[in-house]
Design an enzyme around this catalytic site. Structure first.
Site, mmCIF file in Angstrom:
data_model
loop_
_atom_site.group_PDB
_atom_site.id
_atom_site.type_symbol
_atom_site.label_atom_id
_atom_site.label_comp_id
_atom_site.label_asym_id
_atom_site.label_seq_id
_atom_site.Cartn_x
_atom_site.Cartn_y
_atom_site.Cartn_z
ATOM 1 N N GLY B 12 0.818 -1.210 0.000
ATOM 2 C CA GLY B 12 0.000 0.000 0.000
ATOM 3 C C GLY B 12 0.850 1.256 0.000
ATOM 4 O O GLY B 12 2.078 1.202 0.076
ATOM 5 N N VAL B 14 2.523 5.004 0.909
ATOM 6 C CA VAL B 14 3.273 5.571 2.032
ATOM 7 C C VAL B 14 2.332 6.093 3.106
ATOM 8 O O VAL B 14 1.356 6.781 2.784
ATOM 9 C CB VAL B 14 4.095 6.785 1.535
ATOM 10 C CG1 VAL B 14 4.992 7.298 2.633
ATOM 11 C CG2 VAL B 14 4.862 6.456 0.294
ATOM 12 N N ASP B 88 6.112 -7.098 6.086
ATOM 13 C CA ASP B 88 5.823 -5.657 6.074
ATOM 14 C C ASP B 88 6.739 -5.003 5.041
ATOM 15 O O ASP B 88 7.938 -5.233 5.037
ATOM 16 C CB ASP B 88 6.102 -5.092 7.466
ATOM 17 C CG ASP B 88 5.877 -3.591 7.522
ATOM 18 O OD1 ASP B 88 4.914 -3.118 6.882
ATOM 19 O OD2 ASP B 88 6.663 -2.890 8.201
ATOM 20 N N HIS B 92 7.238 3.694 -0.022
ATOM 21 C CA HIS B 92 7.822 4.705 -0.899
ATOM 22 C C HIS B 92 8.182 4.127 -2.248
ATOM 23 O O HIS B 92 8.647 3.005 -2.352
ATOM 24 C CB HIS B 92 9.087 5.292 -0.265
ATOM 25 C CG HIS B 92 8.790 6.254 0.826
ATOM 26 N ND1 HIS B 92 8.403 5.842 2.065
ATOM 27 C CD2 HIS B 92 8.803 7.604 0.850
ATOM 28 C CE1 HIS B 92 8.195 6.899 2.828
ATOM 29 N NE2 HIS B 92 8.423 7.983 2.124
ATOM 30 N N ASN B 143 -7.907 1.740 6.097
ATOM 31 C CA ASN B 143 -7.378 2.109 7.411
ATOM 32 C C ASN B 143 -7.763 3.544 7.791
ATOM 33 O O ASN B 143 -8.240 4.297 6.961
ATOM 34 C CB ASN B 143 -5.847 1.941 7.375
ATOM 35 C CG ASN B 143 -5.235 2.002 8.751
ATOM 36 O OD1 ASN B 143 -5.921 1.803 9.762
ATOM 37 N ND2 ASN B 143 -3.943 2.287 8.817
ATOM 38 N N ASP B 146 -11.029 5.968 11.919
ATOM 39 C CA ASP B 146 -11.309 6.938 12.989
ATOM 40 C C ASP B 146 -11.281 8.372 12.450
ATOM 41 O O ASP B 146 -12.106 9.203 12.801
ATOM 42 C CB ASP B 146 -10.308 6.767 14.144
ATOM 43 C CG ASP B 146 -8.850 6.864 13.680
ATOM 44 O OD1 ASP B 146 -8.576 6.540 12.494
ATOM 45 O OD2 ASP B 146 -7.988 7.257 14.488
ATOM 46 N N GLY B 453 18.315 -25.011 -44.357
ATOM 47 C CA GLY B 453 19.220 -25.940 -43.676
ATOM 48 C C GLY B 453 20.217 -25.195 -42.811
ATOM 49 O O GLY B 453 20.307 -23.964 -42.866
ATOM 50 N N LEU B 454 20.976 -25.940 -42.026
ATOM 51 C CA LEU B 454 21.961 -25.362 -41.113
ATOM 52 C C LEU B 454 23.053 -24.621 -41.885
ATOM 53 O O LEU B 454 23.274 -24.917 -43.069
ATOM 54 C CB LEU B 454 22.616 -26.474 -40.295
ATOM 55 C CG LEU B 454 21.790 -27.082 -39.164
ATOM 56 C CD1 LEU B 454 22.438 -28.373 -38.679
ATOM 57 C CD2 LEU B 454 21.648 -26.094 -38.010
ATOM 58 N N SER B 527 16.818 -19.828 -42.822
ATOM 59 C CA SER B 527 15.395 -19.782 -42.437
ATOM 60 C C SER B 527 15.041 -20.865 -41.427
ATOM 61 O O SER B 527 14.369 -21.823 -41.763
ATOM 62 C CB SER B 527 14.502 -19.850 -43.675
ATOM 63 O OG SER B 527 14.947 -20.833 -44.590
#
Lengths: 276, 619
Positions: B12, B14, B88, B92, B143, B146, B453-454, B527
Site C-alpha cells: 500500500g 506511504v 511488512d 515509498h 485504514n 477513525d 538448412g543449417l 530460415s
C-alpha cells in the site's frame, strides 16, 4: 539412526525450512570460490553445520572459522575442540591479538569490545584468507535489523552493510556478484525461528552444548562472551522442555546479551560496521 | 498446529499504516516480546510521542527518525491454529524493489488504503506488482477509519473504487475491511464503532483465506543445481521445482535431450528415499552417468516445457539504468543463466497514470512495468508462468546487480513483429499480362525453390549449381542468397530475431515477385523457423513453392565450416548463431529432402532437376 517421535504437524514445516537452507548453501558453494563458515558453537551455527553436511552428503567442503574473543565460556571452547576433531573440521581460529594486548575488554566499553574483538578480528582474517563469502547462522526473528536482512547480503571492502540500498532478492535468485575485496554474507537460516531451530535439533539429534539446559534453575538461551551473557531463570532441562518453554516465554532471545542494550540502535551500529 | 505457513505481504501507499498494522496485530495477539516493546516505549517517551507500533518493525534509526519503512521485515505470527508469515513492506516509490522482494514469496496480500486519502500512486503500483506475481488472494484494509468518523458511506465509496481497480487487474479482493490499525479496531475483534460492517475482522478474514498450494499433479521439473563427485559416484544435486520425481523413473534432460533413468534418490542420513516432491532439494544418481551440467532441467516424457531463446514476458524493472535494447543483460531462471538482449517493448505501464504508454522508445524506466520480447544467446528451458510458476519466472541482472523480475507469458516466436500484408488481392490481377501468357513465352511456369538448412549444409553451393543447370536448360532463373540480399535490399537489417523475421519476410516478397514475373527463383537462406517458412509458402503461394530441406548433421556442418563461422560462434565472437546458440527447426513436411552428408552437390542438383521435371515445372 533412531529418531525421536515427530512433533505433530512439524515434520513438513521443518522439511520446507531445511530445503530452503540447503538450496541457499549449495547456491553459495557453487557461486563463490572461497567461502567459509562462521561457527560460534551456539545452537544456530551447529544446526547450520548440520545443514551443510546435508547439502554435501556428509562433507563440509570449506573452512569453519571461530572468532575467539578469549572471553568465551570454557565449555564452548571444549565443545569446539571436541567436535572439530570428531567431525574432521578444517577449523580456523582467529583473534585480534593487538587489541587484546592493548587491554580491550567489555569493562572498557561493550560496543568497542565487540567491534575490536569480533568485527575487527573477522575483517583481518578475511583480508588474510581472501574469503569472498561467509556463511552465518543469523535469523530474522532474533532482532529488528536482522529481520530486514537478505539471504545473500553484500558487504563492501570496508565491511559496511548498505542497508539503505539492498539488492532485490526474488525467487531464489541472489546477489552473487561483488567487487574485489568485498564479500557476501550468506544467511541460510534467516527464515528460521528460535523454536524451529530447537525442533530441528530434536528431530535430527544434533549435538549442542549443555549450557542450554537448565541446571539449578538457570540456563543460557543465547551463548556469547562470559562477561556479557546472562542466563535466564528456567527449569527446561531437556529439548522438549525448551520447546514448550519457548511457546510461552515473554522476553526475546537476546535479552541476556549485554551488547544489544549498550545504547540506542546498538545492534544497527555494530552490524553496519560488519558485525554478524 | 498445521505445518504449512501462509505468507502474507502487507502493501500500500506511504503512511497508510502498514507497519502500524503489523505491530498492532502482534501486540493484540500477545506475540510481541516485552523487552522489544519496552525499547520502543523508551524511545517514544524520550521524544514525547505516543507509542509507535510501527517502531516494533522499523528497527533502523533512520526509519524511526523519519517515520518510514526502508526495507521489508518478515515476522512470524500465529493465529487461530494457523501459522502466518507477515511481510511488512515499504510504501515509498524509491523502495519499490524492497516491496517486490518481500512480495515475491507471498501467497496472499493485505493492501492498505487510507480512508481519507483513497487510492494513491503506490496502491496502484503495488497492486500491479501483486497481479504480476500471480498473488490472487487479496484483502483490502481501509485504514484510519477513525479519521473518517467511521463513516459507512465513505467506506462504501472506497470499497467500490478499489474493488473495481483490482478486478481490472484480475485480482478482485476476497474481502474489503474497514479498520483502524492504531486503535486495533476490526483487527482481531470486531469494532463496535462500525456496526454497519458485517464481515470478518482482518484476522478472521486471513483465517478464511483459501490458499491453493501445489496439488502434486504438476509436470516434473527437476532443476540441476550442481554435480558432486564422490569416488565413482556422481550425485546430481537439484531442486524439484514442480511435480514429483520417482526412483526408477525415466528422465529427459533439457536442453541437451539426453535420457536415462533415476537409479537412486539421495539424502544424507535418510536411506531408501523413493520419491521427492515440489520444493525438495535432493540428489539423484542416474542409471547411466551423463555429463549433465548445472542448469539442465530433467523432465518426464509428457508435458514438455519450452526450449527456446526467445521469451515474451511481463517485467518489473528495478535497475538504476533503464532497461533498453542497447545493453546486454544476464537472464537467470532456476539454475540456468544466459546472456540476454531486449528485442522490443510491446507496451509500458506509466508510473503515475498507469495507462499504457507508447512503447516506441523500446525502454522501461526504473519502477515501471511492461510487456517485452527478450532474446537469449542460447535456448533455455522454461514454462509459461501460469502453467508452472517456478519455471516461468526469472530475473535480469544488469552489471552484476539483480535489476528486474519477470514472468513468462509465452514463447515469443509466434508473435515477432512483422509488417503483414493483410489484403493481398489489391496487388494481384492488376497486370494486363496474364500468368499463362508469361508461361507460354518462357516455356515454364514461375516457381520458387526454397532451400533451408543449417549453416554449412551446402545450400549456397546447390543454389549456384542449380541456377547454372537450369539456365543451360533454357529456364529463366535467378538465385537469391546472402550476398545479393543482405548487402543490398536488406542491408538495414541485423541479426536480432525481429530483423531475421523481417529478412525472411522481404525475401518471401521478392521470391513472390520473381515467380509472379514468370521466373524460376532459388533462395538459399538458413530460415530456421517453421513458422517463417510457412509464411513464405503462404506469401508465394503453395502451388509455386518448393521447400527443399538441405539435411546434414550439425557435426558434419561444423566440421566443414566453409566460412569459419562455427569457430567464431564457439569463441563467442558471433552471437545467436543457428546450430550453436539458436535452434534450427527441421521442416515438418518438406517437398524434397537432400541428405548432403551422403550425396554431393551434383547429385543433389540432379535430384532437384528430376523432381522439377516430375512436377511439370520444367521439361
Amino acid at each position: 539412526m533412531k529418531r525421536p517421535a515427530p512433533i505433530s504437524g512439524e515434520t513438513s514445516r521443518l522439511r520446507e525450512l531445511e530445503n530452503e537452507s540447503i538450496y541457499i548453501i549449495r547456491e553459495a558453494y557453487r557461486k563463490f570460490k572461497k567461502p567459509a563458515l562462521l561457527w560460534s558453537m551456539g545452537k544456530d551455527s551447529c544446526a547450520l553445520l548440520w545443514l551443510v553436511r546435508k547439502a554435501f552428503f556428509g562433507r563440509i567442503p570449506f573452512p569453519v572459522v571461530h572468532i575467539d574473543t578469549t572471553y568465551k565460556m570454557p565449555e564452548m571452547i571444549k565443545f569446539r575442540d571436541e567436535k572439530a576433531a570428531q567431525w574432521g573440521l578444517d577449523l580456523v581460529v582467529a583473534k585480534n591479538r593487538a587489541a587484546l594486548q592493548a587491554g580491550v575488554s567489555p569493562a572498557r566499553g561493550k560496543l568497542k569490545c565487540c567491534a575490536a574483538l569480533k568485527t575487527h578480528a573477522l575483517r583481518e582474517l578475511l583480508k588474510k584468507e581472501k574469503y569472498n563469502a561467509l556463511f552465518l547462522a543469523i535469523r530474522r526473528d532474533e532482532e529488528g535489523t536482522r529481520a530486514k536482512e537478505r539471504c545473500f547480503s553484500p558487504r563492501d571492502g570496508g565491511f559496511e552493510w548498505d542497508f539503505r540500498d539492498q539488492p532485490p532478492e526474488l525467487w531464489g535468485q541472489f546477489q552473487t556478484d561483488h567487487r574485489e575485496g568485498a564479500h557476501i554474507r550468506v544467511h541460510p537460516l534467516l527464515h528460521w525461528t528460535e523454536g524451529d531451530v530447537w525442533k530441528y535439533i530434536r528431530q535430527e539429534n544434533i549435538p549442542v552444548i549443555n549450557l542450554y539446559f537448565a541446571k539449578n534453575g538457570q540456563r543460557y538461551r543465547s551463548l556469547g562472551c562470559l562477561p556479557c551473557t546472562a542466563p535466564i531463570n528456567s527449569r527446561a532441562a531437556t529439548l522438549d522442555d525448551i520447546i514448550s518453554e519457548l511457546e510461552t516465554i515473554r522476553t526475546s532471545e537476546r535479552a541476556g546479551r549485554a551488547q544489544d542494550k549498550a545504547g540506542d540502535y546498538a545492534m544497527q551500529k555494530l552490524r553496519v560496521e560488519g558485525y554478524m | 498446529m498445521p505445518g504449512i505457513e501462509i505468507k502474507v505481504v502487507i502493501a500500500g501507499h506511504v503512511d497508510h499504516g502498514k507497519s502500524t498494522l503489523v505491530g498492532r496485530l502482534l501486540c493484540d495477539t500477545g506475540q510481541m516480546h516485552a523487552d522489544r516493546k519496552e525499547k520502543v516505549e523508551k524511545r517514544c517517551k524520550r521524544d514525547g510521542k505516543r507509542f509507535e507500533f510501527a517502531f516494533l518493525l522499523d528497527a533502523f534509526e533512520e526509519e524511526q527518525d523519519q517515520g518510514i519503512t526502508i526495507d521489508a521485515a518478515e515476522i512470524r505470527w500465529n493465529f487461530g491454529g494457523k501459522r502466518f508469515l507477515l511481510i511488512d513492506t515499504p510504501g515509498h516509490r524509491e523502495f519499490s524493489k524492497n516491496m517486490a522482494t518481500g512480495a515475491s514469496k507471498a501467497d496472499a496480500a493485505i493492501i492498505l488504503l487510507d480512508a481519507g486519502e483513497g487510492i494513491r500512486e503506490q496502491f496502484r503500483r503495488h497492486s500491479r506488482i501483486l497481479a504480476m506475481l500471480g498473488i490472487e488472494n487479496i484483502i483490502v484494509a481501509v485504514n484510519k477509519m477513525d479519521l473518517a468518523a467511521y463513516n459507512a458511506r465513505k467506506f462504501a465509496a472506497i470499497k467500490e473504487e478499489a474493488g473495481a481497480f483490482l478486478a481490472r487487474l484480475g485480482i478482485p479482493p476476497a474481502a474489503v475491511i474497514p479498520i483502524c490499525a492504531l486503535h486495533g479496531e476490526n483487527l482481531v475483534q470486531k469494532s463496535p464503532k462500525m456496526p454497519w460492517y458485517y464481515g470478518h475482522p482482518l484476522a478472521g478474514a486471513l483465517l478464511d483465506m483459501k490458499i491453493n498450494k501445489n496439488t502434486g499433479l504438476e509436470p516434473l521439473r527437476f532443476s540441476i543445481q550442481d554435480v558432486y563427485k564422490s569416488g565413482e559416484k556422481r550425485i546430481y544435486a537439484g531442486r524439484v521445482e514442480s511435480g514429483v520425481i520417482r526412483k526408477g523413473q525415466e528422465l529427459v534432460f533439457l536442453p541437451s535431450g539426453k535420457t536415462t533413468s533415476v537409479k537412486t534418490i539421495e539424502k544424507w542420513h535418510e536411506p531408501g528415499v523413493k520419491t521427492a516432491k515440489h520444493g525438495d532439494c535432493v540428489g539423484v544418481t542416474l542409471a547411466e552417468p551423463l555429463s549433465v551440467e548445472r542448469g539442465e532441467v530433467a523432465v518426464g516424457r509428457k508435458r514438455a516445457p519450452a526450449v527456446s531463446n526467445l521469451v515474451r514476458a511481463n517485467i518489473f524493472w528495478m535497475g538504476g539504468q533503464p532497461l533498453t535494447a542497447g545493453r546486454g543483460y544476464k537472464f537467470r531462471l532456476a539454475a540456468q543463466e544466459a546472456g540476454c538482449r531486449l528485442v522490443s517493448v510491446e507496451n509500458v505501464i506509466d508510473a503515475d497514470t498507469f495507462e499504457k504508454m507508447d512503447a516506441s522508445e523500446d525502454a522501461i524506466a526504473r519502477n515501471n512495468m511492461g510487456d517485452v520480447t527478450l532474446q537469449l544467446d542460447r535456448p533455455l528451458v522454461y514454462d509459461e508462468f501460469s502453467k508452472v510458476a517456478a519455471m516461468g519466472r526469472f530475473v535480469l541482472v544488469d552489471e552484476g546487480r539483480v535489476s528486474g523480475g519477470g514472468i513468462i507469458l509465452g514463447d515469443a516466436r509466434a508473435r515477432l513483429p512483422g509488417r503483414e500484408i493483410k489484403d493481398r488481392k489489391v496487388f494481384t490481377e492488376r497486370s494486363g499480362v496474364t500468368k499463362e501468357a508469361r508461361r507460354k513465352r518462357n516455356g515454364h511456369p514461375g516457381f520458387a525453390i526454397w532451400l533451408t538448412g543449417l549453416p554449412g549444409s551446402g545450400k549456397s553451393t546447390i543454389a549456384r549449381e542449380l541456377e547454372k543447370k537450369l539456365f543451360e536448360a533454357g529456364v529463366q532463373v535467378y538465385a537469391l542468397d546472402g550476398d545479393n540480399i543482405r548487402h543490398g535490399i536488406n542491408r538495414d537489417l541485423g541479426y536480432s530475431c525481429a530483423d531475421r523475421a523481417e529478412n525472411i519476410r522481404r525475401l518471401s516478397e521478392l521470391a513472390r515477385l520473381f515467380s509472379d514475373a514468370g521466373l524460376a527463383v532459388i533462395t538459399a537462406f538458413i530460415s530456421p523457423f517453421e513458422s517463417d517458412r510457412q509464411k513464405a509458402r503462404e506469401t508465394i503461394g503453395a502451388e509455386n513453392f518448393i521447400e527443399a530441406f538441405v539435411d546434414c548433421p550439425l557435426q558434419v556442418c561444423e566440421k566443414r565450416d566453409p566460412k569459419g563461422l562455427y569457430k567464431k560462434a564457439r569463441r563467442g565472437e558471433i552471437l545467436n548463431f543457428t546450430g550453436v546458440h539458436a535452434p534450427y527447426e527441421r521442416p515438418v513436411r518438406p517437398d524434397i529432402t537432400l541428405r548432403t552428408d551422403s550425396i554431393d552437390a551434383a547429385a543433389a542438383v540432379k535430384k532437384l532437376l528430376d523432381f522439377l521435371k516430375r512436377k511439370g515445372k520444367i521439361k
